[in-house]
Every structure is written in C-alpha cells, then in structure tokens.
Design a protein around this motif. Sequence first.
Motif, PDB file in Angstrom:
ATOM      1  N   ARG A 311      -7.011   2.915   6.547  1.00 37.19           N
ATOM      2  CA  ARG A 311      -7.358   1.818   5.864  1.00 37.19           C
ATOM      3  C   ARG A 311      -7.811   2.628   4.527  1.00 37.19           C
ATOM      4  NH1 ARG A 311      -8.732  -3.323   6.127  1.00 37.19           N
ATOM      5  NH2 ARG A 311      -8.194  -4.123   8.325  1.00 37.19           N
ATOM      6  N   ARG A 312      -8.390   4.031   4.294  1.00 32.24           N
ATOM      7  CA  ARG A 312      -8.673   4.674   2.951  1.00 32.24           C
ATOM      8  C   ARG A 312      -7.841   6.155   3.089  1.00 32.24           C
ATOM      9  NH1 ARG A 312      -9.554  -0.013   2.073  1.00 32.24           N
ATOM     10  NH2 ARG A 312     -11.342  -1.199   2.274  1.00 32.24           N
ATOM     11  N   LEU A 313      -7.856   6.969   3.940  1.00 34.95           N
ATOM     12  CA  LEU A 313      -7.907   7.921   4.280  1.00 34.95           C
ATOM     13  C   LEU A 313      -6.201   8.498   3.928  1.00 34.95           C
ATOM     14  CD1 LEU A 313     -10.458   9.633   6.287  1.00 34.95           C
ATOM     15  CD2 LEU A 313     -10.440   9.794   3.714  1.00 34.95           C
ATOM     16  N   PHE A 314      -5.156   7.656   4.590  1.00 35.84           N
ATOM     17  CA  PHE A 314      -4.186   7.544   4.600  1.00 35.84           C
ATOM     18  C   PHE A 314      -3.185   7.224   3.085  1.00 35.84           C
ATOM     19  CE2 PHE A 314       0.446   5.848   5.871  1.00 35.84           C
ATOM     20  CZ  PHE A 314       0.801   6.741   6.928  1.00 35.84           C
ATOM     21  N   PRO A 315      -3.915   6.189   2.795  1.00 37.38           N
ATOM     22  CA  PRO A 315      -3.565   5.124   1.315  1.00 37.38           C
ATOM     23  C   PRO A 315      -3.097   6.312   0.070  1.00 37.38           C
ATOM     24  CG  PRO A 315      -4.589   4.131   2.406  1.00 37.38           C
ATOM     25  CD  PRO A 315      -4.778   4.934   2.812  1.00 37.38           C
TER      26      PRO A 315
END
Length: 488
Positions: A311-315
């Motif tokens: 949800r956060r690191l991938f983007p």
Amino acid sequence: MRQDPHAFDPPSPRLLWLVAVILMIILSSGCSSKEPYRISGRNCEVPEAPKDKDDNYLWEAKGADGRPCGDAWQVSIAKPVPFTVNFVEFDDQGVFANRRQAEAAIANAVKSEAEGSYVVVFVHGWHHRAKTGDGNVQGFYDALASVSRWNPTRKIKGIYVGWRGESVDVPFVNNLTFWDRKGTSDEVGRGALLEFLLRLEHEVKMNPQDNNKLVLIGHSFGASVTFNALAHVYLSRFLDGIYSSDSKPRFRGYGDLVVLVNPAIEAMRYMPFQSALDYYSRISTRPRLDFSHEMRPSLVVLSSTTDFPTRRLFPAGRVLTTAFETHARVSESNSPDNEGAYVEWNMDIKTVGNFWNFQTHATIELAAADPGAAQQAPEKDLAAGLRDSCKPVAPAELRRLLNQPEGAATADHFPDSRIRIRRLAGQGIDGSPYIVAAVDEKIVDGHNDIGGLNLVCWINQLLDTRESTPAPAIPKQQNPAVDYKARS
C-alpha cells in the motif's frame, strides 16, 4: 464505476539520485546464497514430527534415517497427519536449479490415489527462499497439515516453488532490494516455471474421473512470479470461455484455483485482462461474456487493509522506476474509461489488489462467531476448533455466498471459515469467476500473515470439495497461446 479516493498525481523525479546510492549499498553488502538449498534427491520420511517448546511442529527436524530433511527435495510426513512436500527451485534467470526436482514433484503429484490427489502449489515472495527454517517453509507445512485434517480421505501433496527472494542477507539493508527482487520476480515468471506449471496441470487434471484438485497460491513477489507466468494463459482461456456455448462452466483458469495474496504486481499489468472483462460485458458487444454457468472462482486476488509494503512502499518504489515513462488516460477508443477511472499513472504505481477500480467486492470480513460457539470463546480458542473442522460448500451455495450484494441488510458467511464477502454494485459482474478485493486485518494482518486458519479454510472451501460433476479434462493437444516474454 467508483473513483479511487487515494489516487496519486505524478510527482517530480527529484529523488532519482537515491537509486545510485541504494545500488552502491547493495553491491557493498553481503549477498545471499545463489545455490539451491534442496540438493539431495532423497525422499525424507518423517514418522512423526516433534514439537519445540512453543508447541510448533519441527517438520524437517529428522527423518526415519536419523538425518535432517533440510536438503531433501521431497519430505513425507506420516504424523500428526499425512502429507508430502516437494521443493522445486529456480535461479535468478528463471532456469530450473535442478530439473530432477521438477520431475520428482510431478511424479509424486500424479501418483494414483483412490480418493484423488489434492495438490497445493505455493510460490513464496520477497525475503524468503526454500531454506529449511524459513518462515514461509514452516507456514506451508502448517497449512498443509490443516488441509490434511479437513480432507482425511485425500492425499495432500504440497509443492513449494523456491527462488532467490532474498539477495542480501544484511538486516535492514535487505529492505533496499525492492527493485532487484521485483525484476527477478519478472524473470522467474517468464522462465521455466510456466513449463512446469502447464505440465503439472496436464498431468494432475488429465482425467476428470481421478477427482484431483490443483490450487496455486502466490504471495507478494511470488504472486508477481505467478502472474507473469500465467497472465497470457488466463487471457487465452478467458477468450475460449467467451466463444464457448457449453451449458457448464466456461471460464477455465489454471488448475482449479489461483489465489494471489498481497500481490506485489502493478495494476497496469492486470489492465489488459480488465479491459477484456469490461469490453465483453457490454450489452452491444458480440461475442458477449456469460457468467451464468460459473459456480466457483478461478482467480482470487486479495490485499490486506494493513499491508504497508504494497500500500505504501510499492508505490514509492514504482515512482522512482517509472518517472521517465509516459502515461496516458485510457480513453473510450482503446478501453472503457468511465470518467477517468483508468489512469495509467495510478495503475503503474499501485498494486492490482489496491487499485480501487479493479476491486469486485467490498472488503472481505470475518463474521462474528456463532452465539453457541464455546460461549463466545476467545479467537485463539475458536481457531483451535477450526483446526479440526472446515466444512465444504455445495456449488450452488458457493455461488450464492460469493454474489451477495454489497447493500444487503444482512449477509451470510461461509461456515467454519466465517468469511463474509459481498459483490460491489456497479463494479463486480455477477457470477464472475475473477475476484479482486481487500481483506480485513482479522483475516490477513499485514504483509506476511498469510497462513491464518480462516483464510486457509476459505481457500479449501473455494475448491468446492463437494462438487458432484468433475471439472472438464484438459485437452491433450491444446496449446494455450502463451507469450514467454511477458509485457514489461
């Protein structure tokens, strides 16, 4: 179609210089082993798995010959419940670490069984491997033990697909290997894994009378490996279903079911499939899809509401690697747009499970325990009861439970697993065998909590073990239109 409330706007690429720093750190750090872990061609037979002081089974502690099982590419457990695990490993380029591992896995999977084989394939993700003691290895054994308890008349056969999910062994620094392992997951998915999976499917599902079951589960970058291998297979078989006039289920996926949990796959990779779903569901389109005969899902994509990495690191990671790419707003001329629902930038940096407009169901929840269940016993005690019972669901009931509307005043849940799922109005096509949804933290808490009994039981129920009509056989001469070089 709903608008994504968490849409991203393309940021400035000012931080790209960090990539060079990160690469320097990685190159100067210790690398993990490049050699396969399962180098012994023996079948390590475990008469009874011992437990540690925390009551966890030590599945690979020692075989009947007195030797540990950590290097064996097949492990057979006799007690507490019987099942086998085969390991098939691949190198960073997607080549078999040892083809004999694959041959042994297929031979064990297709071994004739009176009540049929129940084959579970698992592809691990980031930070994991096929090494004994790895958390995913332990969790896979635990899950198979539960499946064996729930299916006492079947032979449970697990296949653990190992790849180098960890390239740097240094703590904290290994979290900087996102780009490295992301690229490797693409390579592994485009390699020999596809050959292995198709051969396994042909052998296991060749004869419907065998009543064999085959389920494939991919986690994190392991889901990326899985999707890279099977994306074109799914699209080819979707089109076969479009043109089918059969009165039985038409939309065959891979095996009986594929489940992707917290997949680290950009939504853009799923867009060709979503575009086809949108297009062929239009009233004016010919041929038009018909999901009225589908009884169970063939693809389930699940993302935890508390999964920080996807949800956060991938983007954040995708921002750095896509900053110089061009992105457009998908228009009516190339695919349905519906007021900007499909914006390529958002699809390129978000994972498929977290892209709002791909979701077919509202957040999947865990229903409250039945009032008579041990007088509202604590969750851990209810889970203990679930270890012994996971009732199957009849096909018609399975379809009903999967297609309850979001706005219903009350919604039923699956027995035992207590999973409640509701189809979104305007997004999920009724009867569609393709499910994309978020899952509540009580089912999957965070990124790595993928072995909870409620989830494992639900997957077991989705396989529909009470099916009265065997699934159609895989035609011997059929060669799916597969592109070994998946779109980058």
